[in-house]
Design a protein around this motif. Structure first.
Motif, short mmCIF file in Angstrom:
data_model
loop_
_atom_site.label_atom_id
_atom_site.label_comp_id
_atom_site.label_asym_id
_atom_site.label_seq_id
_atom_site.Cartn_x
_atom_site.Cartn_y
_atom_site.Cartn_z
N GLY A 114 -30.27 -88.01 -16.91
CA GLY A 114 -29.84 -86.67 -17.29
C GLY A 114 -30.43 -85.58 -16.41
O GLY A 114 -30.27 -84.39 -16.70
N HIS A 115 -31.14 -85.99 -15.33
CA HIS A 115 -31.81 -85.04 -14.45
C HIS A 115 -31.70 -85.49 -13.00
O HIS A 115 -31.36 -86.63 -12.71
N ALA A 116 -32.01 -84.55 -12.12
CA ALA A 116 -32.05 -84.86 -10.69
C ALA A 116 -33.37 -84.36 -10.11
O ALA A 116 -33.87 -83.31 -10.52
N PRO A 166 -38.36 -91.34 -14.59
CA PRO A 166 -38.42 -92.34 -15.68
C PRO A 166 -37.15 -92.29 -16.53
O PRO A 166 -36.73 -91.21 -16.96
N GLN A 167 -36.56 -93.44 -16.75
CA GLN A 167 -35.33 -93.51 -17.52
C GLN A 167 -35.60 -93.24 -18.99
O GLN A 167 -36.56 -93.75 -19.56
N GLY A 183 -40.91 -95.24 -18.94
CA GLY A 183 -41.21 -93.96 -19.56
C GLY A 183 -40.04 -93.42 -20.34
O GLY A 183 -39.02 -94.08 -20.48
N ASP A 184 -40.20 -92.21 -20.81
CA ASP A 184 -39.16 -91.60 -21.63
C ASP A 184 -39.12 -90.12 -21.30
O ASP A 184 -39.77 -89.31 -21.93
N PHE A 185 -38.36 -89.76 -20.28
CA PHE A 185 -38.28 -88.36 -19.84
C PHE A 185 -37.06 -87.71 -20.49
O PHE A 185 -35.92 -88.09 -20.22
N ASN A 186 -37.32 -86.73 -21.34
CA ASN A 186 -36.24 -86.03 -22.03
C ASN A 186 -36.63 -84.56 -22.14
O ASN A 186 -37.55 -84.20 -22.86
#
Length: 379
Positions: A332-334, A353-354, A360-363
């Protein structure tokens, strides 16, 4: 009488809650989640409860100008009582029961370059605070009757000018103090000439009417000061604005075409970089007066409307990073790295991180939590 019974009695006496099924449901939901001794606070339930507390029960909305009317009523009550102490004494005997984890988020934080014990911190709805002992204690430097919005802060780091500070106001997305959780209107740029002990609103940026969104400097994202010239650059909803005279006047130096999101970062050499959601990334070498588009031709569609954050390396000012929303990427990011010496961009989005993955958990909650910084001694 138990603590819960006392709390319910207090709520019933002060709120005078009408017998609407929706209100009963919200209140019951709040009370069921609230436990002073055994459970954590629930910010979402608190928002529901606060809306219930202040809303018009028939319209389901919080009345406009409710804060102004409250202050007016308070002033009138003081004149009737002819003393402030009698009103203050009525508060004795009360103990704060929380919630304790839903205060104004700290979006502005800076350490004085001339004295690292001096720290300035500003909350998006909690005002500006100052510490002179490395954060052991704090003094609030905005008054209770002043605008409590701080969304960015910058110091003039030039020799002999380190007593000069600026902070910006207004948040575009997700501020609980706005009532609806969306934007929280500010009122321009504030300046300090005594190291952050006191602040004054720059008239060149103010309408003195933050109850309506009708001016350029009411939603601001970031502010920087050129370390070589002292020029002040603000990135806000409408684009980039630069002042060459300490905030006395401003010029729009890049139009974001109401693109909402923008950001600006500056290196120790004075080269400035800005992200605009309708353009991409631009660069200035003259203190934010003129800008050149340096966006990569391979940038995905996020440059047309999503939020992006920039960071410049202090140890190698040729290195710049961009972290942005990007719905086409699996996270969801670049993430992009720019080499200013060669003018090339490198896509490092695959290293993010996916969300929900093993690494990881990048949100960022749609860009709400987005931020990137570079280690000072290692780009």
């Amino acid at each position: 009488m138990t603590i819960r019974q006392q709390f319910i009695l207090l709520v019933s006496l002060t709120l005078v809650i009408p017998a609407f099924s929706q209100n009963e449901y919200v209140l019951g939901k709040y009370l069921s989640k609230m436990s002073i001794s055994t459970q954590e606070d629930d910010p979402a339930a608190r928002l529901e409860f606060m809306k219930l507390k202040y809303q018009n029960p028939k319209l389901g909305k919080i009345p406009e100008y409710i804060r102004e009317n409250e202050l007016r009523y308070y002033d009138n009550s003081l004149s009737v009582k002819n003393t402030k102490s009698r009103v203050t004494n009525n508060l004795s005997g009360w103990v704060n029961r929380g919630p304790f984890n839903v205060g104004g988020r700290t979006r502005a934080l800076a350490i004085d370059v001339s004295n690292e014990d001096n720290i300035l911190a500003g909350g998006v709805s909690g005002g500006m605070w100052r510490s002179t002992n490395g954060g052991q204690s704090w003094i609030k430097t905005t008054g209770s009757n002043e605008l409590q919005s701080v969304t960015g802060i910058a110091q003039d780091t030039r020799n002999g000018q380190t007593n000069v500070w600026y902070y910006i106001t207004g948040e575009y997305s997700g501020n609980s103090a706005s009532g609806s959780g969306s934007f929280y209107i500010g009122d321009g740029v504030f300046k300090s000439t005594d190291g952050g002990e006191s602040w004054s609103l720059l008239s060149s940026t103010s309408t003195e009417g933050p109850e309506q969104w009708n001016a350029t400097f009411e939603i601001n994202h970031e502010i920087v000061v050129d370390p070589t010239s002292g020029n002040v650059i603000v990135a806000n909803y409408f684009g980039l604005y630069t002042s060459t005279d300490g905030g006395a006047s401003w010029s729009q130096t890049y139009n974001n075409s109401n693109g909402a999101w923008s950001d600006v970062a500056i290196g120790p050499d004075g080269d400035a970089f800005a992200y605009l959601s309708t353009v991409g990334v631009v660069k200035s070498v003259d203190g934010g007066i003129t800008w050149t588009d340096i966006s990569s031709a391979n940038f995905p569609s996020y440059a047309s409307g999503d939020r992006g954050e920039l960071a410049v390396s202090e140890s190698n000012t040729d290195v710049i990073y961009l972290l942005a929303e990007n719905s086409s990427h699996s996270s969801g990011h670049a993430l992009w790295r720019y080499d200013d010496s060669s003018g090339t961009w490198e896509d490092r989005s695959g290293n993010i991180p996916q969300e929900g993955g093993l690494t990881g958990d990048f949100n960022s909650q749609g860009g709400y939590d987005l931020l990137i910084k570079v280690k000072p001694d290692d780009e």
